[in-house]
Design a protein around this motif. Structure first.
Motif, PDB file in Angstrom:
ATOM      1  N   HIS A  62       0.934  -1.463   0.222  1.00 37.44           N
ATOM      2  CA  HIS A  62       0.246  -0.131  -0.191  1.00 37.44           C
ATOM      3  C   HIS A  62       0.224   1.222   0.138  1.00 37.44           C
ATOM      4  N   LYS A  63       0.450   2.283  -0.784  1.00 37.72           N
ATOM      5  CA  LYS A  63       0.779   3.445  -1.262  1.00 37.72           C
ATOM      6  C   LYS A  63       2.454   3.142  -1.206  1.00 37.72           C
ATOM      7  N   GLY A  64       3.384   4.817  -0.911  1.00 41.69           N
ATOM      8  CA  GLY A  64       4.830   4.500  -1.160  1.00 41.69           C
ATOM      9  C   GLY A  64       5.357   4.818  -3.085  1.00 41.69           C
ATOM     10  N   ALA A  65       6.590   5.303  -2.598  1.00 41.62           N
ATOM     11  CA  ALA A  65       6.751   5.074  -4.154  1.00 41.62           C
ATOM     12  C   ALA A  65       7.315   3.753  -5.185  1.00 41.62           C
ATOM     13  N   GLN A  66       7.146   2.920  -4.192  1.00 42.32           N
ATOM     14  CA  GLN A  66       7.838   1.696  -4.882  1.00 42.32           C
ATOM     15  C   GLN A  66       6.008   1.084  -5.329  1.00 42.32           C
ATOM     16  N   SER A  67       5.443   1.454  -4.853  1.00 45.18           N
ATOM     17  CA  SER A  67       3.960   0.740  -5.247  1.00 45.18           C
ATOM     18  C   SER A  67       3.266   1.914  -6.785  1.00 45.18           C
ATOM     19  N   ARG A  68       4.137   2.852  -7.098  1.00 44.87           N
ATOM     20  CA  ARG A  68       3.640   3.533  -7.933  1.00 44.87           C
ATOM     21  C   ARG A  68       4.259   3.102  -9.405  1.00 44.87           C
ATOM     22  N   SER A  69       3.852   3.535 -10.778  1.00 46.78           N
ATOM     23  CA  SER A  69       3.621   2.733 -11.917  1.00 46.78           C
ATOM     24  C   SER A  69       5.556   3.806 -12.290  1.00 46.78           C
ATOM     25  N   GLY A  70       6.800   3.641 -13.065  1.00 47.27           N
ATOM     26  CA  GLY A  70       7.566   4.134 -13.382  1.00 47.27           C
ATOM     27  C   GLY A  70       8.256   4.167 -12.093  1.00 47.27           C
ATOM     28  N   TYR A  71       8.402   3.999 -10.883  1.00 49.92           N
ATOM     29  CA  TYR A  71       9.203   3.214  -9.730  1.00 49.92           C
ATOM     30  C   TYR A  71      10.519   2.984 -10.145  1.00 49.92           C
ATOM     31  N   SER A  72      11.822   3.318 -10.009  1.00 49.59           N
ATOM     32  CA  SER A  72      12.749   3.326 -10.493  1.00 49.59           C
ATOM     33  C   SER A  72      14.557   3.269  -9.067  1.00 49.59           C
ATOM     34  N   ALA A  73      14.543   2.269  -7.998  1.00 51.10           N
ATOM     35  CA  ALA A  73      15.785   3.577  -7.495  1.00 51.10           C
ATOM     36  C   ALA A  73      17.173   3.458  -7.938  1.00 51.10           C
ATOM     37  N   LYS A  74      17.286   5.022  -7.695  1.00 50.37           N
ATOM     38  CA  LYS A  74      18.911   5.202  -7.543  1.00 50.37           C
ATOM     39  C   LYS A  74      19.874   4.498  -7.105  1.00 50.37           C
TER      40      LYS A  74
END
Length: 148
Positions: A35-47
């Motif tokens: 639920h929620k947070g950056a990793q739940s969103r589409s297009g997320y890629s961690a540095k």
């Protein structure tokens, strides 16, 4: 053949999980992303160095010291190695080419002669640098230390 030994045909069953196919897929409405947070969103890629907001290791490790970009690095050769080369080759003139051919230094090395060991023969040594005690030992044996 019996019912306990039945298997699906090879290639007919997918091994990977199919996510994003709705609540009936067994993967839920969030498609295994939580639920929620950056990793739940589409297009997320961690540095590369991102550690979830924690202070990255690169920034936690203390940094100190100084690297001089103008430092001249020498390959150190001692007099005992020079004496062994003289005994092996039988020559009285030690040049950079001779040192390279015998594998004591590589092509781009700057060579400095240091005073460990003894020189018994009168030899002429060509190098980029010498310690004061090495020059003294070479000249005491009747040789010459020629700085390039």
């Amino acid at each position: 053949m019996n019912l306990s030994s039945l298997k699906p045909a090879a290639g007919s069953v997918r091994a990977n999980k199919r996510v994003g196919r709705g609540t009936g897929s067994g993967r839920g409405g969030t498609s295994t992303r939580g639920h929620k947070g950056a990793q739940s969103r589409s297009g997320y890629s961690a540095k590369r160095s991102f550690e979830g907001g924690q202070m990255p290791l690169q920034r936690r490790v203390p940094k100190f010291g100084f690297n001089n970009i103008n430092r001249v690095e020498y390959k150190a050769l001692n007099l005992d190695a020079i004496q062994a080369l003289v005994e092996k080759t039988g020559t009285a003139v030690i040049t950079l080419e001779l040192l390279r051919d015998n594998g004591l230094v590589s092509k781009k090395d700057l060579v400095k002669i240091l005073n460990r060991g003894e020189v018994s023969a009168a030899i002429e040594v060509h190098a980029h640098g010498f310690s004061a005690s090495a020059i003294e030992a070479i000249e005491k044996a009747g040789g010459k230390a020629i700085k390039l």
